[in-house]
Design an enzyme around this catalytic site. Sequence first.
Site, PDB file in Angstrom:
ATOM      1  CG  ASN A   1      -3.941  -5.389  12.517  1.00  0.00           C
ATOM      2  OD1 ASN A   1      -3.338  -5.194  11.464  1.00  0.00           O
ATOM      3  ND2 ASN A   1      -4.301  -6.600  12.929  1.00  0.00           N
TER       4      ASN A   1
ATOM      5  CD  GLN B   1      -2.809  -2.592   1.858  1.00  0.00           C
ATOM      6  OE1 GLN B   1      -2.166  -2.960   2.833  1.00  0.00           O
ATOM      7  NE2 GLN B   1      -2.495  -2.958   0.634  1.00  0.00           N
TER       8      GLN B   1
ATOM      9  CE  LYS C   1     -21.010  27.210 -25.680  1.00  0.00           C
ATOM     10  NZ  LYS C   1     -20.947  25.790 -26.011  1.00  0.00           N
TER      11      LYS C   1
ATOM     12  CG  ASN D   1     -18.307  26.268 -22.733  1.00  0.00           C
ATOM     13  OD1 ASN D   1     -19.378  26.710 -23.152  1.00  0.00           O
ATOM     14  ND2 ASN D   1     -17.424  25.670 -23.519  1.00  0.00           N
TER      15      ASN D   1
ATOM     16  CD  GLU E   1     -20.436  22.786 -17.966  1.00  0.00           C
ATOM     17  OE1 GLU E   1     -21.057  22.127 -18.792  1.00  0.00           O
ATOM     18  OE2 GLU E   1     -19.503  23.553 -18.267  1.00  0.00           O
TER      19      GLU E   1
ATOM     20  CE  LYS F   1      -4.310   2.583   4.892  1.00  0.00           C
ATOM     21  NZ  LYS F   1      -5.245   1.433   4.826  1.00  0.00           N
TER      22      LYS F   1
ATOM     23  CE1 TYR G   1      -6.270  -3.806   8.657  1.00  0.00           C
ATOM     24  CE2 TYR G   1      -5.326  -5.963   8.223  1.00  0.00           C
ATOM     25  CZ  TYR G   1      -5.506  -4.641   7.860  1.00  0.00           C
ATOM     26  OH  TYR G   1      -4.922  -4.160   6.721  1.00  0.00           O
TER      27      TYR G   1
ATOM     28  CB  THR H   1     -42.194  24.722  -7.732  1.00  0.00           C
ATOM     29  OG1 THR H   1     -43.331  25.194  -8.459  1.00  0.00           O
ATOM     30  CG2 THR H   1     -42.097  25.474  -6.407  1.00  0.00           C
ATOM     31  CG  HIS H   2     -42.986  21.433 -10.765  1.00  0.00           C
ATOM     32  ND1 HIS H   2     -43.130  20.076 -10.566  1.00  0.00           N
ATOM     33  CD2 HIS H   2     -43.742  22.039  -9.813  1.00  0.00           C
ATOM     34  CE1 HIS H   2     -43.955  19.867  -9.551  1.00  0.00           C
ATOM     35  NE2 HIS H   2     -44.331  21.031  -9.072  1.00  0.00           N
TER      36      HIS H   2
ATOM     37  CB  SER I   1     -15.876  26.353 -27.618  1.00  0.00           C
ATOM     38  OG  SER I   1     -15.882  25.582 -28.810  1.00  0.00           O
TER      39      SER I   1
ATOM     40  CB  SER J   1      -0.928   0.006   1.216  1.00  0.00           C
ATOM     41  OG  SER J   1      -0.190  -0.194   2.407  1.00  0.00           O
TER      42      SER J   1
HETATM   43  N1  ARG Z   1      -1.212  -1.512   5.072  1.00  0.00           N
HETATM   44  C1  ARG Z   1      -2.132  -2.064   6.004  1.00  0.00           C
HETATM   45  C2  ARG Z   1      -3.497  -1.367   5.864  1.00  0.00           C
HETATM   46  O1  ARG Z   1      -3.549  -0.387   5.248  1.00  0.00           O
HETATM   47  C3  ARG Z   1      -1.629  -1.885   7.402  1.00  0.00           C
HETATM   48  C4  ARG Z   1      -2.156  -2.900   8.348  1.00  0.00           C
HETATM   49  C5  ARG Z   1      -1.649  -4.220   7.963  1.00  0.00           C
HETATM   50  N2  ARG Z   1      -1.957  -5.230   8.927  1.00  0.00           N
HETATM   51  C6  ARG Z   1      -1.855  -6.503   8.643  1.00  0.00           C
HETATM   52  N3  ARG Z   1      -2.160  -7.332   9.598  1.00  0.00           N
HETATM   53  N4  ARG Z   1      -1.502  -6.944   7.482  1.00  0.00           N
HETATM   54  O2  ARG Z   1      -4.502  -1.812   6.363  1.00  0.00           O
END
Ligand code: ARG
Length: 466
Positions: A116, A328, A289, A291, A296, A331, A323, A161-162, A283, A29
Site C-alpha cells: 500500500n 488499483q 483535400k 486535412n 483536429e 493507473k 487503502y 468576438t462571437h 483524403s 494489475s
Molecule cells: N496492485 C495494487 C494497486 O495497484 C498494489 C497494492 C495492493 N495492495 C493490496 N492491499 N491489495 O493498488
Amino acid sequence: MSEDNAPAKLWAGRFHQPTDAFVEAFTASIEFDQRLYRHDIAGSIAHANMLARQGIITPAEAEAIVAGLEEIRQDIEQDRFSWSIALEDVHMNIEAALTRRIGEAGKKLHTGRSRNDQVATDIRLYLREEIEIIRNQILALQNALLLLAEREAATIMPGFTHLQTAQPVTFGHHMMAWFEMLRRDRERFADCNRRVNIMPLGSAALAGTSFPIDRHYTAQQLGFSQPSENSLDAVSDRDFAIEFSAAASLLMMHLSRFSEELVLWSSAQFDFLELPDSFCTGSSIMPQKKNPDVPELVRGKSGRIFGHLVSLLTLMKSQPLAYNKDNQEDKEPLFDSVDNLKGCLKVFGEMLPTLRCKPANMRRAASRGFATATDLADYLVRRGMAFRDAHEVVGKAVAHCVEQEKELADLSLAELGGFAPQIEEDVFRILTLEGSVAARNHIGGTAPEQVRQAVQRARDHLAVTP
Ligand code: ARG
C-alpha cells in the site's frame, strides 16, 4: 505459465484453495503497472538501505538486495524478464524474482512496508518524473510562441468576438494570448508537483510499522521533499493524481482551443495560414483535400483527458479510509493522460515553429467587417461626444455602409460628416488598421510596441522561472 508451475503467491499462507483463474486475471494489475518497475526498484533500494542503516537487516543483506534489484532492472530493460499474472502486480513480480535470485535476503525486503505504501510511493515517483517532462514540453511551446510573436508583432489580423470581426489585432498579440495560457498551465504543474513530491513509504499497510525506520533518510534518498504526515491518508488518497488530471485537462482545453483556431485558419474560408504538408493528411476520395488532422486529433484527445479526470474523481469518491483495491484503477487513466498529453505537446512543439501565416489574407479579412468602428466612436468621444451617442452615430454609419456595400474608410469626408459634424480630415488616420492597433498602446494591449515589450517581459520571466 501453466497452473502446475505457477509461482507461489506471496500471501498464500492463510489460504486453503487456489485463486479462481478468472479472479486471478481480474484482480491482477501487472499488465499495466509494470511500467512502474524503475520507480518500484528505486523505492525498494532506498528502503533496503534504510533498513540496513537502522540495523533492521544486515549490510550484507542490503547489498545482496540492491545488487539483485539492479540485475532485475537490467533484465526488464533488456526484455529478459517474464511477468507473471499469478504474481498479480509489479511489486510482487519483482520481489519474487529477487528472492529467486538471491535467496533468504530477498524475503526480508518487505520488512516494515506494505504494497500500500509501496504503490503510492511508486506512482508519486513516476508522476514527478512525468511532470518534469511535461513542464519542459510546455516550455518548448512557449518559446516557439515567443518567436512567432516577435516575428509577427506588427502583422495585422481581425480579432473576433462571437467569431464575428470585432477589432483589428496583431498576430503577435494573439500568439501571446496562447503564451499566457501556457504560462498558467506550466505553473499549475509545478504547484501540483509540490504535493506529489511527498513520500508515503513507511506508512506500511495503513498504521505505520513497529520497526525503527528512518523515513527522513528514505525520503532524502528518493528526492522527496518530506515524508507524509499521516499514514492513513498517505496510503489511500490519490488527490495528487486528480490534481494532475485537472491540470492536464486545463492544458488540453487550451490546446483544443488553439487547435480549433488552426483548423479554422487553415481552411479556404479563412486562409490565414498554411500548415506544413508533414502535419496534414489527404483524403482517399477527394484529391484536393489537405486535412489538418494533427490539430483536429489534439482537439479530440481533450475528451479522453477530461474523462480520466472524472474517472479518478469517481474512483476516490466515498472510499472509506484507508487503502482499498479500488485504487488499483488509478493507473490506467493516469498513464493514458500522461501518454496522450505528452503526445499532444510533442506534436504541437514540432508544428508551431513551422507555421507560416499569410499576412495579406489576414489583412484583407481585417479590412472587411468594420473592424475600426470602435476607433471611430472613440474619435468622436475625444471630440466631446458622450460614448453612448458616439456608439449610436457610428452604428448608423455602419448601417449605411452595409447598404452601400462599402467599408467605413471608403466613405468620403462629406459622407462621414453627415453623421457627425465633428468628423474632420484626420479621421482617415484612425480608420486605418495600423492606426487602430497602434492606438492600443498600454500593457496588455495589441499595439506592436506592446507585443514586443510583452515578449521581452516573458523572456525575462522564463529566465528566472525554473
Ligand atoms: N496492485 C495494487 C494497486 O495497484 C498494489 C497494492 C495492493 N495492495 C493490496 N492491499 N491489495 O493498488
